[in-house]
Design an enzyme around this catalytic site. Sequence first.
Site, PDB file in Angstrom:
ATOM      1  N   ARG A 166      16.668  32.864  13.050  1.00 10.53           N
ATOM      2  CA  ARG A 166      17.174  31.386  13.182  1.00 10.53           C
ATOM      3  C   ARG A 166      18.560  31.342  12.558  1.00 10.53           C
ATOM      4  O   ARG A 166      18.904  32.099  11.508  1.00 10.53           O
ATOM      5  CB  ARG A 166      16.133  30.701  11.797  1.00 10.53           C
ATOM      6  CG  ARG A 166      17.025  29.422  11.531  1.00 10.53           C
ATOM      7  CD  ARG A 166      15.976  28.544  10.549  1.00 10.53           C
ATOM      8  NE  ARG A 166      16.418  27.354  10.163  1.00 10.53           N
ATOM      9  CZ  ARG A 166      16.952  26.926   8.925  1.00 10.53           C
ATOM     10  NH1 ARG A 166      16.927  27.800   7.939  1.00 10.53           N
ATOM     11  NH2 ARG A 166      17.445  25.866   8.773  1.00 10.53           N
TER      12      ARG A 166
ATOM     13  N   HIS B 143      24.096  22.854  10.247  1.00  8.63           N
ATOM     14  CA  HIS B 143      23.681  23.388   8.742  1.00  8.63           C
ATOM     15  C   HIS B 143      25.112  23.143   7.742  1.00  8.63           C
ATOM     16  O   HIS B 143      25.618  24.170   7.644  1.00  8.63           O
ATOM     17  CB  HIS B 143      23.399  24.959   8.930  1.00  8.63           C
ATOM     18  CG  HIS B 143      22.770  25.374   7.704  1.00  8.63           C
ATOM     19  ND1 HIS B 143      21.575  26.224   7.659  1.00  8.63           N
ATOM     20  CD2 HIS B 143      22.930  25.503   6.426  1.00  8.63           C
ATOM     21  CE1 HIS B 143      21.002  26.662   6.606  1.00  8.63           C
ATOM     22  NE2 HIS B 143      21.899  26.068   5.756  1.00  8.63           N
TER      23      HIS B 143
ATOM     24  N   GLU C 296      18.145  20.615   6.111  1.00 11.48           N
ATOM     25  CA  GLU C 296      18.222  20.026   4.655  1.00 11.48           C
ATOM     26  C   GLU C 296      19.170  18.709   4.553  1.00 11.48           C
ATOM     27  O   GLU C 296      20.221  18.891   3.760  1.00 11.48           O
ATOM     28  CB  GLU C 296      18.505  20.989   3.677  1.00 11.48           C
ATOM     29  CG  GLU C 296      17.934  22.352   3.899  1.00 11.48           C
ATOM     30  CD  GLU C 296      18.110  23.203   2.517  1.00 11.48           C
ATOM     31  OE1 GLU C 296      18.970  22.989   1.769  1.00 11.48           O
ATOM     32  OE2 GLU C 296      17.257  23.988   2.524  1.00 11.48           O
TER      33      GLU C 296
ATOM     34  N   ASN D 134      11.795  24.216   3.931  1.00 13.25           N
ATOM     35  CA  ASN D 134      12.783  25.401   3.197  1.00 13.25           C
ATOM     36  C   ASN D 134      12.002  25.228   1.851  1.00 13.25           C
ATOM     37  O   ASN D 134      12.112  24.159   0.971  1.00 13.25           O
ATOM     38  CB  ASN D 134      14.037  25.123   3.060  1.00 13.25           C
ATOM     39  CG  ASN D 134      14.770  25.268   4.475  1.00 13.25           C
ATOM     40  OD1 ASN D 134      13.935  25.963   5.437  1.00 13.25           O
ATOM     41  ND2 ASN D 134      16.102  24.957   4.840  1.00 13.25           N
TER      42      ASN D 134
ATOM     43  N   TYR E 158      12.070  27.079  -2.108  1.00 14.32           N
ATOM     44  CA  TYR E 158      12.602  27.973  -3.308  1.00 14.32           C
ATOM     45  C   TYR E 158      11.910  27.994  -4.600  1.00 14.32           C
ATOM     46  O   TYR E 158      11.504  28.861  -5.340  1.00 14.32           O
ATOM     47  CB  TYR E 158      14.022  27.845  -3.190  1.00 14.32           C
ATOM     48  CG  TYR E 158      14.649  28.338  -2.199  1.00 14.32           C
ATOM     49  CD1 TYR E 158      15.138  29.677  -1.882  1.00 14.32           C
ATOM     50  CD2 TYR E 158      15.182  27.492  -1.136  1.00 14.32           C
ATOM     51  CE1 TYR E 158      15.936  30.018  -0.731  1.00 14.32           C
ATOM     52  CE2 TYR E 158      15.995  27.888  -0.018  1.00 14.32           C
ATOM     53  CZ  TYR E 158      16.017  29.085   0.285  1.00 14.32           C
ATOM     54  OH  TYR E 158      16.688  29.678   1.351  1.00 14.32           O
TER      55      TYR E 158
ATOM     56  N   GLU F 204      12.818  28.851   5.495  1.00 14.49           N
ATOM     57  CA  GLU F 204      13.721  29.530   4.402  1.00 14.49           C
ATOM     58  C   GLU F 204      12.643  29.742   3.285  1.00 14.49           C
ATOM     59  O   GLU F 204      11.849  28.839   2.962  1.00 14.49           O
ATOM     60  CB  GLU F 204      14.978  28.774   3.933  1.00 14.49           C
ATOM     61  CG  GLU F 204      16.001  28.764   5.129  1.00 14.49           C
ATOM     62  CD  GLU F 204      17.274  27.989   4.378  1.00 14.49           C
ATOM     63  OE1 GLU F 204      17.455  28.053   3.393  1.00 14.49           O
ATOM     64  OE2 GLU F 204      17.905  27.400   5.197  1.00 14.49           O
TER      65      GLU F 204
END
Length: 443
Positions: free
Chosen positions: A81, A124, A169, A295, A297, A352
């Site tokens: 990606r 991005h 995002e 994504n 985290y 991600e």
Amino acid sequence: MKISLPTTSPLTSKDFVYGVATSSFQIEGAAEKREISIWDTFCDTPGKIVDASNGLVACDHYHLWEQDINLIHDLGVDAYRFSICWPRIINNDKSVNRDGVDFYLKVLDKLNELGIKPFVTLYHWDLPQIHEDHGGWLNRETAYHFRDYVEVVVREFGDRVHSYATLNEPFCSAYLGYEVGIHAPGKADRMLGRKAAHHLLLAHGLAMQVLAKESPLTLNGIVLNFTPCYPLTDSPEDKLATQKADDYINQWYMKPIMDGSYPSLIEELPYEQRPDILDDDLAIINHPIDFLGINFYTRLKYRAKAGHLYEEIPPGDVEKTDIGWEVFPQALTDLLVSLNDTYDLPPLYITENGMAGDDHVESGQVKDQLRINYYQAHLEALNQAIQQGVKVDGYFAWSLMDNFEWAEGYLKRFGLVYVDFETQERTLKDSAHCYKEFITQRV
Ligand code: GCO
């Protein structure tokens, strides 16, 4: 310790897609061969980047691309990606930059030659500065410029691409870029965030129209980041505040795409903070998507605060990564199960997941056991969600290699591969070896 899962898990099947991820501004360098983006301008603004660095060279991937793709191949992954740099494709005079197009064509051809699926992100965060000069994402026109750029990309890349994501995002572009100002273009005004978000979502919808028409065979969708929200206490006040936080930072981007409406929280916002929504906008944004990239985290905690929608509570004495984010894998399971309960979801990809570590090369080795643990725990959490009925088709580690970590500059290392930014030497960390072993043992 290794990365391993029970052989009964769908995550150990060869059908499940594993990949690594990067983005253009964070790795490419070769800034002199493209137009200026908002991140160049932001880096040039004193005090914005912790180590006062920039993306002029980064990982010099523009020149080292072949070596880097061989490295990706060595890792044994199925997919890569990466993102296309808009100001490397479209010149400020609106002509197409052949050199930029050719760079990506070489990358795509090499990936296909090696049997690695290209997952392309169209945006991005590196908006051409020329559009920011006309208001950037606060200007509705930017969404139409994005559509025009996507038309060029799709025409040039043809069937070389496996999957297109419109945006990465939009929360970060809108909220961090226009509402709190810690990302480019660095505007900090509560009145601006929702307006920028709406034009980003419109850009997504317009791009989906192009993709559906011109590239119907690729997997077309969007990548959203989610930071699951938890109440500090069980009090009804804290729970309500947490609900509002979730609507404001997460569902604000998800619900318009899936349901064609904003969270009802919009009614509570002062008029001057609301976006300008034209008649067909939400129908455009609500275009069907073939996949949703997630994504993930960390998570955050919230409580009620008088006069505010919510108050965010910084993580206390808990396990954190080098960037200060709490390690809380359970939130990945909770997130996926709750999205699955709330929406009629397309296939999901974790686009991600990863952590920043205080990594060092010692005798040619990077001992990043904490990162191995992080991947192990999050793959287990993903497995839990799949066992509970969520359909997930792939997983991408962030990141292939250490790179320009936005406002943190080069100080935070997220890579499976260590990069010496002086020499551009790449060294596989222990986590890269473990990821490879896990992937290549699939049956
Ligand atoms: C994001 C971006 C990446 C970051 C990564 C670590 O999620 O913010 O997609 O570019 O580098 O997330 O912060």
